[in-house]
Design an enzyme around this catalytic site. Structure first.
Site, mmCIF file in Angstrom:
data_model
loop_
_atom_site.group_PDB
_atom_site.id
_atom_site.type_symbol
_atom_site.label_atom_id
_atom_site.label_comp_id
_atom_site.label_asym_id
_atom_site.label_seq_id
_atom_site.Cartn_x
_atom_site.Cartn_y
_atom_site.Cartn_z
ATOM 1 N N ALA A 32 -19.210 -36.630 -12.199
ATOM 2 C CA ALA A 32 -18.597 -35.390 -12.694
ATOM 3 C C ALA A 32 -17.835 -34.744 -11.532
ATOM 4 O O ALA A 32 -18.038 -33.573 -11.199
ATOM 5 C CB ALA A 32 -19.635 -34.446 -13.290
ATOM 6 N N LEU A 33 -16.986 -35.534 -10.936
ATOM 7 C CA LEU A 33 -16.364 -35.140 -9.668
ATOM 8 C C LEU A 33 -15.442 -33.939 -9.832
ATOM 9 O O LEU A 33 -14.704 -33.832 -10.805
ATOM 10 C CB LEU A 33 -15.568 -36.322 -9.094
ATOM 11 C CG LEU A 33 -16.382 -37.595 -8.828
ATOM 12 C CD1 LEU A 33 -15.498 -38.654 -8.164
ATOM 13 C CD2 LEU A 33 -17.613 -37.318 -7.974
ATOM 14 N N ASP A 35 -13.198 -30.744 -7.258
ATOM 15 C CA ASP A 35 -12.414 -30.664 -6.019
ATOM 16 C C ASP A 35 -13.286 -30.691 -4.760
ATOM 17 O O ASP A 35 -12.823 -31.106 -3.702
ATOM 18 C CB ASP A 35 -11.566 -29.387 -6.008
ATOM 19 C CG ASP A 35 -10.339 -29.556 -6.883
ATOM 20 O OD1 ASP A 35 -10.156 -30.654 -7.443
ATOM 21 O OD2 ASP A 35 -9.568 -28.575 -7.010
ATOM 22 N N HIS A 37 -16.024 -32.539 -4.327
ATOM 23 C CA HIS A 37 -16.250 -33.956 -4.040
ATOM 24 C C HIS A 37 -14.982 -34.597 -3.455
ATOM 25 O O HIS A 37 -15.042 -35.364 -2.498
ATOM 26 C CB HIS A 37 -16.595 -34.722 -5.324
ATOM 27 C CG HIS A 37 -17.893 -34.349 -5.949
ATOM 28 N ND1 HIS A 37 -17.979 -33.766 -7.189
ATOM 29 C CD2 HIS A 37 -19.171 -34.502 -5.521
ATOM 30 C CE1 HIS A 37 -19.244 -33.573 -7.508
ATOM 31 N NE2 HIS A 37 -19.997 -34.007 -6.501
ATOM 32 N N GLN A 61 -34.700 -37.106 -9.147
ATOM 33 C CA GLN A 61 -34.566 -35.772 -8.549
ATOM 34 C C GLN A 61 -34.490 -34.674 -9.600
ATOM 35 O O GLN A 61 -34.295 -33.507 -9.250
ATOM 36 C CB GLN A 61 -33.385 -35.713 -7.593
ATOM 37 C CG GLN A 61 -32.013 -35.822 -8.227
ATOM 38 C CD GLN A 61 -30.913 -35.933 -7.183
ATOM 39 O OE1 GLN A 61 -30.726 -36.972 -6.555
ATOM 40 N NE2 GLN A 61 -30.167 -34.863 -6.968
ATOM 41 N N LYS A 153 -22.546 -26.707 -0.015
ATOM 42 C CA LYS A 153 -23.153 -25.920 -1.088
ATOM 43 C C LYS A 153 -24.649 -26.242 -1.195
ATOM 44 O O LYS A 153 -25.448 -25.385 -1.539
ATOM 45 C CB LYS A 153 -22.464 -26.202 -2.418
ATOM 46 C CG LYS A 153 -23.049 -25.369 -3.565
ATOM 47 C CD LYS A 153 -22.185 -25.405 -4.792
ATOM 48 C CE LYS A 153 -22.207 -26.720 -5.494
ATOM 49 N NZ LYS A 153 -23.498 -27.036 -6.138
ATOM 50 N N SER A 189 -18.867 -26.879 -8.902
ATOM 51 C CA SER A 189 -20.099 -27.602 -9.197
ATOM 52 C C SER A 189 -19.882 -28.394 -10.467
ATOM 53 O O SER A 189 -19.161 -27.957 -11.372
ATOM 54 C CB SER A 189 -21.252 -26.604 -9.410
ATOM 55 O OG SER A 189 -22.335 -27.235 -10.063
HETATM 56 O O1 PAF Z 1 -25.851 -33.792 -4.088
HETATM 57 C C1 PAF Z 1 -25.925 -34.687 -4.944
HETATM 58 O O2 PAF Z 1 -25.009 -34.906 -5.746
HETATM 59 C C2 PAF Z 1 -27.173 -35.550 -5.008
HETATM 60 O O3 PAF Z 1 -28.310 -34.803 -4.728
HETATM 61 C C3 PAF Z 1 -27.097 -36.803 -4.133
HETATM 62 C C4 PAF Z 1 -27.003 -36.451 -2.661
HETATM 63 C C5 PAF Z 1 -25.896 -37.642 -4.537
HETATM 64 C C6 PAF Z 1 -28.368 -37.645 -4.327
HETATM 65 O O4 PAF Z 1 -28.514 -38.044 -5.636
#
Ligand code: PAF
Length: 319
Positions: A32-33, A35, A37, A61, A153, A189
Protein backbone atom coordinates in the site's frame (compact mmCIF):
# COMPACT_ATOMS: atom_id res chain seq x y z
CA UNK A 1 12.26 -4.32 -11.99
CA UNK A 2 11.67 -7.99 -11.24
CA UNK A 3 9.10 -9.49 -8.88
CA UNK A 4 10.55 -12.37 -6.86
CA UNK A 5 8.39 -14.50 -4.58
CA UNK A 6 10.82 -17.17 -3.40
CA UNK A 7 13.62 -16.76 -0.89
CA UNK A 8 15.88 -19.10 -2.91
CA UNK A 9 15.41 -17.11 -6.13
CA UNK A 10 16.12 -13.82 -4.38
CA UNK A 11 19.27 -15.20 -2.76
CA UNK A 12 20.52 -16.49 -6.12
CA UNK A 13 19.88 -13.14 -7.81
CA UNK A 14 21.52 -11.12 -5.03
CA UNK A 15 24.55 -13.41 -4.87
CA UNK A 16 25.16 -12.62 -8.55
CA UNK A 17 24.81 -8.89 -7.86
CA UNK A 18 27.34 -9.12 -5.05
CA UNK A 19 29.77 -11.14 -7.18
CA UNK A 20 29.59 -8.25 -9.66
CA UNK A 21 30.67 -5.95 -6.82
CA UNK A 22 27.31 -4.27 -6.31
CA UNK A 23 26.02 -3.15 -2.90
CA UNK A 24 22.44 -3.86 -1.82
CA UNK A 25 19.83 -1.71 -0.07
CA UNK A 26 16.63 -3.06 1.45
CA UNK A 27 13.45 -1.02 1.98
CA UNK A 28 11.06 -3.28 3.92
CA UNK A 29 7.35 -2.46 3.51
CA UNK A 30 3.94 -4.01 3.93
CA UNK A 31 2.79 -2.51 0.63
CA UNK A 32 0.00 0.00 0.00
CA UNK A 33 2.88 2.25 -0.93
CA UNK A 34 2.59 5.99 -0.47
CA UNK A 35 4.94 8.93 -0.97
CA UNK A 36 6.73 8.15 2.31
CA UNK A 37 7.70 4.70 1.02
CA UNK A 38 8.66 6.12 -2.36
CA UNK A 39 10.92 8.72 -0.74
CA UNK A 40 12.56 5.86 1.14
CA UNK A 41 13.11 3.92 -2.07
CA UNK A 42 14.59 6.99 -3.78
CA UNK A 43 16.98 7.38 -0.87
CA UNK A 44 17.80 3.66 -1.08
CA UNK A 45 18.80 4.14 -4.71
CA UNK A 46 21.21 6.85 -3.58
CA UNK A 47 22.67 4.60 -0.85
CA UNK A 48 23.42 1.40 -2.82
CA UNK A 49 23.73 -0.02 -6.35
CA UNK A 50 20.85 -2.48 -6.12
CA UNK A 51 17.58 -1.83 -4.29
CA UNK A 52 15.23 -4.51 -2.98
CA UNK A 53 11.76 -3.45 -1.83
CA UNK A 54 10.03 -6.13 0.20
CA UNK A 55 6.25 -6.13 0.22
CA UNK A 56 4.87 -8.49 2.84
CA UNK A 57 1.91 -7.96 5.14
CA UNK A 58 3.43 -9.71 8.13
CA UNK A 59 0.69 -11.49 10.09
CA UNK A 60 2.78 -11.97 13.23
CA UNK A 61 2.90 -8.25 13.99
CA UNK A 62 -0.88 -7.81 14.05
CA UNK A 63 -2.56 -8.34 17.39
CA UNK A 64 -6.06 -8.20 15.91
CA UNK A 65 -7.37 -10.39 13.10
CA UNK A 66 -9.72 -7.65 11.84
CA UNK A 67 -6.82 -5.19 11.54
CA UNK A 68 -4.81 -7.76 9.56
CA UNK A 69 -7.79 -8.50 7.31
CA UNK A 70 -8.43 -4.78 6.68
CA UNK A 71 -4.81 -4.01 5.82
CA UNK A 72 -4.74 -2.89 2.15
CA UNK A 73 -3.10 -5.30 -0.31
CA UNK A 74 -2.36 -3.53 -3.58
CA UNK A 75 0.63 -5.31 -5.13
CA UNK A 76 -0.03 -4.37 -8.77
CA UNK A 77 -0.56 -0.69 -7.92
CA UNK A 78 2.54 -0.79 -5.68
CA UNK A 79 4.65 -2.13 -8.52
CA UNK A 80 3.27 0.54 -10.87
CA UNK A 81 4.21 3.25 -8.33
CA UNK A 82 7.72 1.79 -8.03
CA UNK A 83 8.12 1.65 -11.82
CA UNK A 84 7.11 5.33 -11.84
CA UNK A 85 10.34 6.09 -9.99
CA UNK A 86 12.20 5.57 -13.28
CA UNK A 87 15.93 5.36 -12.60
CA UNK A 88 15.30 5.03 -8.85
CA UNK A 89 12.94 2.05 -9.30
CA UNK A 90 14.14 -0.99 -7.36
CA UNK A 91 15.79 -3.86 -9.20
CA UNK A 92 13.77 -6.36 -7.17
CA UNK A 93 10.37 -6.44 -5.50
CA UNK A 94 10.39 -9.28 -2.99
CA UNK A 95 6.73 -10.24 -2.50
CA UNK A 96 6.65 -13.62 -0.76
CA UNK A 97 3.47 -15.50 0.05
CA UNK A 98 2.85 -16.15 3.72
CA UNK A 99 3.82 -19.83 3.35
CA UNK A 100 7.23 -18.77 1.99
CA UNK A 101 8.03 -16.65 5.05
CA UNK A 102 6.33 -18.95 7.55
CA UNK A 103 6.23 -22.51 6.11
CA UNK A 104 5.56 -23.78 9.63
CA UNK A 105 4.23 -22.03 12.70
CA UNK A 106 7.31 -20.13 13.94
CA UNK A 107 8.67 -21.18 17.31
CA UNK A 108 11.55 -18.69 17.40
CA UNK A 109 10.97 -15.04 18.15
CA UNK A 110 13.32 -12.06 18.30
CA UNK A 111 12.33 -10.19 21.44
CA UNK A 112 13.90 -6.85 22.31
CA UNK A 113 13.83 -6.11 26.04
CA UNK A 114 15.13 -3.16 28.01
CA UNK A 115 11.67 -1.68 28.42
CA UNK A 116 11.34 -0.36 24.89
CA UNK A 117 8.79 -2.84 23.55
CA UNK A 118 6.29 -2.78 26.42
CA UNK A 119 5.41 0.91 26.29
CA UNK A 120 3.54 3.13 23.78
CA UNK A 121 2.66 0.91 20.78
CA UNK A 122 3.80 -2.17 22.67
CA UNK A 123 1.35 -1.51 25.50
CA UNK A 124 -1.55 -1.17 23.08
CA UNK A 125 -0.49 -3.94 20.69
CA UNK A 126 0.90 -6.87 22.71
CA UNK A 127 3.44 -8.92 20.76
CA UNK A 128 3.60 -6.37 17.93
CA UNK A 129 7.32 -5.67 18.23
CA UNK A 130 8.22 -9.36 18.53
CA UNK A 131 6.49 -9.80 15.17
CA UNK A 132 8.32 -6.81 13.69
CA UNK A 133 11.76 -7.74 15.07
CA UNK A 134 11.36 -11.34 13.93
CA UNK A 135 10.25 -10.56 10.38
CA UNK A 136 12.86 -7.84 9.92
CA UNK A 137 15.54 -10.27 11.16
CA UNK A 138 14.30 -12.80 8.61
CA UNK A 139 14.37 -10.19 5.84
CA UNK A 140 17.91 -9.22 6.84
CA UNK A 141 18.95 -12.88 6.62
CA UNK A 142 17.31 -13.33 3.23
CA UNK A 143 18.56 -10.11 1.62
CA UNK A 144 21.79 -9.51 3.60
CA UNK A 145 21.58 -5.80 2.77
CA UNK A 146 24.47 -3.40 3.19
CA UNK A 147 21.95 -0.75 4.17
CA UNK A 148 18.28 -0.85 5.24
CA UNK A 149 15.91 2.09 5.27
CA UNK A 150 12.92 2.84 7.49
CA UNK A 151 10.69 5.90 7.91
CA UNK A 152 10.87 8.01 11.04
CA UNK A 153 7.09 7.86 11.54
CA UNK A 154 7.70 4.49 13.22
CA UNK A 155 10.09 5.88 15.84
CA UNK A 156 9.59 3.06 18.35
CA UNK A 157 9.96 0.40 15.67
CA UNK A 158 13.20 2.05 14.59
CA UNK A 159 14.54 1.95 18.13
CA UNK A 160 13.64 -1.75 18.36
CA UNK A 161 15.43 -2.46 15.07
CA UNK A 162 18.46 -0.43 16.16
CA UNK A 163 18.65 -2.42 19.39
CA UNK A 164 18.53 -5.91 17.89
CA UNK A 165 20.94 -4.93 15.09
CA UNK A 166 23.40 -3.79 17.76
CA UNK A 167 22.76 -6.65 20.19
CA UNK A 168 22.94 -9.38 17.53
CA UNK A 169 25.81 -7.82 15.53
CA UNK A 170 23.75 -7.69 12.35
CA UNK A 171 26.07 -6.27 9.67
CA UNK A 172 23.71 -3.69 8.24
CA UNK A 173 23.73 0.10 8.22
CA UNK A 174 20.40 1.64 9.19
CA UNK A 175 19.03 4.83 7.64
CA UNK A 176 15.92 6.51 9.02
CA UNK A 177 14.23 8.86 6.58
CA UNK A 178 12.05 11.89 7.44
CA UNK A 179 8.30 11.46 7.75
CA UNK A 180 6.54 12.53 4.57
CA UNK A 181 3.38 14.53 5.25
CA UNK A 182 0.25 15.56 3.35
CA UNK A 183 -0.25 19.26 2.56
CA UNK A 184 -2.01 19.79 5.94
CA UNK A 185 0.63 17.91 7.91
CA UNK A 186 -0.98 14.47 8.29
CA UNK A 187 1.77 11.85 8.15
CA UNK A 188 1.51 9.61 5.10
CA UNK A 189 0.36 6.16 6.09
CA UNK A 190 -1.06 3.14 4.31
CA UNK A 191 -3.93 3.39 6.79
CA UNK A 192 -4.95 6.89 5.60
CA UNK A 193 -6.81 5.42 2.65
CA UNK A 194 -9.27 3.85 5.12
CA UNK A 195 -10.26 7.26 6.59
CA UNK A 196 -13.72 8.62 5.74
CA UNK A 197 -13.86 12.31 4.75
CA UNK A 198 -14.86 13.28 8.30
CA UNK A 199 -12.15 11.16 9.88
CA UNK A 200 -9.59 12.51 7.44
CA UNK A 201 -10.42 16.05 8.59
CA UNK A 202 -10.14 15.06 12.25
CA UNK A 203 -6.86 13.18 11.70
CA UNK A 204 -4.98 16.43 11.18
CA UNK A 205 -5.33 16.82 14.95
CA UNK A 206 -2.32 14.50 15.38
CA UNK A 207 0.31 16.67 13.64
CA UNK A 208 -1.32 19.79 15.10
CA UNK A 209 -0.88 18.35 18.58
CA UNK A 210 2.79 17.64 17.87
CA UNK A 211 3.13 21.21 16.61
CA UNK A 212 1.74 22.51 19.92
CA UNK A 213 4.32 20.38 21.75
CA UNK A 214 7.19 21.73 19.65
CA UNK A 215 6.05 25.32 20.19
CA UNK A 216 5.88 24.77 23.96
CA UNK A 217 9.42 23.37 23.89
CA UNK A 218 10.59 26.38 21.92
CA UNK A 219 9.22 28.75 24.56
CA UNK A 220 11.44 27.01 27.11
CA UNK A 221 14.46 27.02 24.85
CA UNK A 222 14.03 30.72 24.06
CA UNK A 223 14.23 31.34 27.82
CA UNK A 224 17.41 29.22 27.84
CA UNK A 225 15.67 26.44 29.79
CA UNK A 226 15.50 22.74 29.04
CA UNK A 227 12.15 21.92 27.40
CA UNK A 228 9.86 20.81 30.19
CA UNK A 229 8.37 17.38 29.33
CA UNK A 230 5.22 18.04 31.39
CA UNK A 231 4.52 21.34 29.65
CA UNK A 232 5.24 19.87 26.22
CA UNK A 233 2.86 16.98 26.90
CA UNK A 234 0.15 19.22 28.29
CA UNK A 235 0.24 21.52 25.22
CA UNK A 236 0.15 18.62 22.78
CA UNK A 237 -2.51 16.63 24.63
CA UNK A 238 -4.79 19.65 25.11
CA UNK A 239 -4.71 20.20 21.34
CA UNK A 240 -5.40 16.57 20.46
CA UNK A 241 -8.08 16.07 23.10
CA UNK A 242 -9.99 19.09 21.77
CA UNK A 243 -10.52 17.48 18.35
CA UNK A 244 -13.93 15.77 18.20
CA UNK A 245 -13.97 12.15 16.94
CA UNK A 246 -10.35 11.51 17.95
CA UNK A 247 -9.92 8.84 20.62
CA UNK A 248 -6.45 9.34 22.07
CA UNK A 249 -4.70 6.06 22.80
CA UNK A 250 -1.56 7.71 24.16
CA UNK A 251 0.35 10.93 23.89
CA UNK A 252 3.63 10.67 25.74
CA UNK A 253 6.84 12.62 26.02
CA UNK A 254 9.72 10.23 26.53
CA UNK A 255 13.46 9.86 26.27
CA UNK A 256 14.10 9.14 22.56
CA UNK A 257 16.80 6.55 23.33
CA UNK A 258 15.05 4.53 26.05
CA UNK A 259 11.36 5.53 25.76
CA UNK A 260 11.45 5.94 29.54
CA UNK A 261 10.03 9.04 31.23
CA UNK A 262 12.62 11.75 30.51
CA UNK A 263 13.63 12.23 34.12
CA UNK A 264 13.91 8.53 34.97
CA UNK A 265 17.33 7.04 35.66
CA UNK A 266 18.94 6.17 32.37
CA UNK A 267 18.96 2.38 31.97
CA UNK A 268 22.03 0.40 31.08
CA UNK A 269 19.76 -2.25 29.60
CA UNK A 270 18.95 0.00 26.68
CA UNK A 271 22.65 0.56 26.10
CA UNK A 272 22.50 4.32 26.33
CA UNK A 273 25.74 6.22 26.83
CA UNK A 274 25.85 8.03 30.15
CA UNK A 275 26.21 11.52 28.64
CA UNK A 276 23.37 12.07 26.20
CA UNK A 277 21.73 15.19 24.84
CA UNK A 278 18.44 13.95 26.28
CA UNK A 279 19.84 15.04 29.64
CA UNK A 280 18.24 18.30 30.88
CA UNK A 281 19.58 21.43 29.16
CA UNK A 282 18.24 23.65 26.38
CA UNK A 283 19.34 21.11 23.74
CA UNK A 284 17.57 18.26 25.53
CA UNK A 285 15.97 15.74 23.18
CA UNK A 286 12.44 14.50 23.81
CA UNK A 287 10.31 12.18 21.73
CA UNK A 288 6.68 13.28 21.54
CA UNK A 289 4.78 10.21 20.36
CA UNK A 290 1.07 9.72 19.90
CA UNK A 291 -1.47 7.17 18.71
CA UNK A 292 -5.16 7.82 18.25
CA UNK A 293 -8.12 6.07 16.74
CA UNK A 294 -9.90 8.28 14.21
CA UNK A 295 -13.06 6.93 12.59
CA UNK A 296 -12.04 3.39 13.50
CA UNK A 297 -8.52 3.78 12.04
CA UNK A 298 -5.51 3.74 14.34
CA UNK A 299 -2.90 6.37 13.43
CA UNK A 300 0.50 7.15 14.93
CA UNK A 301 2.82 10.12 14.64
CA UNK A 302 5.80 11.61 16.46
CA UNK A 303 8.31 14.43 16.49
CA UNK A 304 11.70 14.61 18.14
CA UNK A 305 11.99 17.82 20.12
CA UNK A 306 15.62 18.92 20.12
CA UNK A 307 16.17 17.59 16.60
CA UNK A 308 15.76 20.98 14.99
CA UNK A 309 15.41 19.60 11.46
CA UNK A 310 12.60 17.29 12.57
CA UNK A 311 10.92 20.14 14.43
CA UNK A 312 11.25 22.49 11.43
CA UNK A 313 9.83 19.94 9.00
CA UNK A 314 6.79 19.43 11.24
CA UNK A 315 6.25 23.16 11.76
CA UNK A 316 6.53 23.85 8.01
CA UNK A 317 4.04 21.07 7.22
CA UNK A 318 1.48 22.26 9.77
CA UNK A 319 1.82 26.01 9.16
O1 PAF B 1 6.94 -0.61 8.98
C1 PAF B 1 6.46 -1.58 8.37
O2 PAF B 1 5.85 -1.44 7.30
C2 PAF B 1 6.62 -2.97 8.94
O3 PAF B 1 6.54 -2.96 10.33
C3 PAF B 1 7.89 -3.68 8.46
C4 PAF B 1 9.14 -2.97 8.94
C5 PAF B 1 7.90 -3.77 6.95
C6 PAF B 1 7.93 -5.11 9.03
O4 PAF B 1 6.84 -5.85 8.61
Amino acid sequence: MRRVTSIADLRTALAAERRAGRTVALAPTMGALHDGHLANVRRAAAEADVVVVSIFVNPTQFDRADDLAAYPRTLDADEAALRGLGGAAPAYVFAPFEREMYPTTPTTTVHVGGGITEVLEGASRPGHFDGVATVVTKLFHVVEPDVALFGRKDAQQNLVIRRFVTDLDVPVRLVFTPTVREADGLARSSRNQRLSAGARAAAVGLPRALRAGVLAARVDREADRAPDPGRVRHAALATLASVPDVAVDYLEVVDPDTLAPPDAARGEAAGVPAASSSAPGPSRRLLVATAAVVGGVRLIDNVEVGDVEDEDRLLAATD
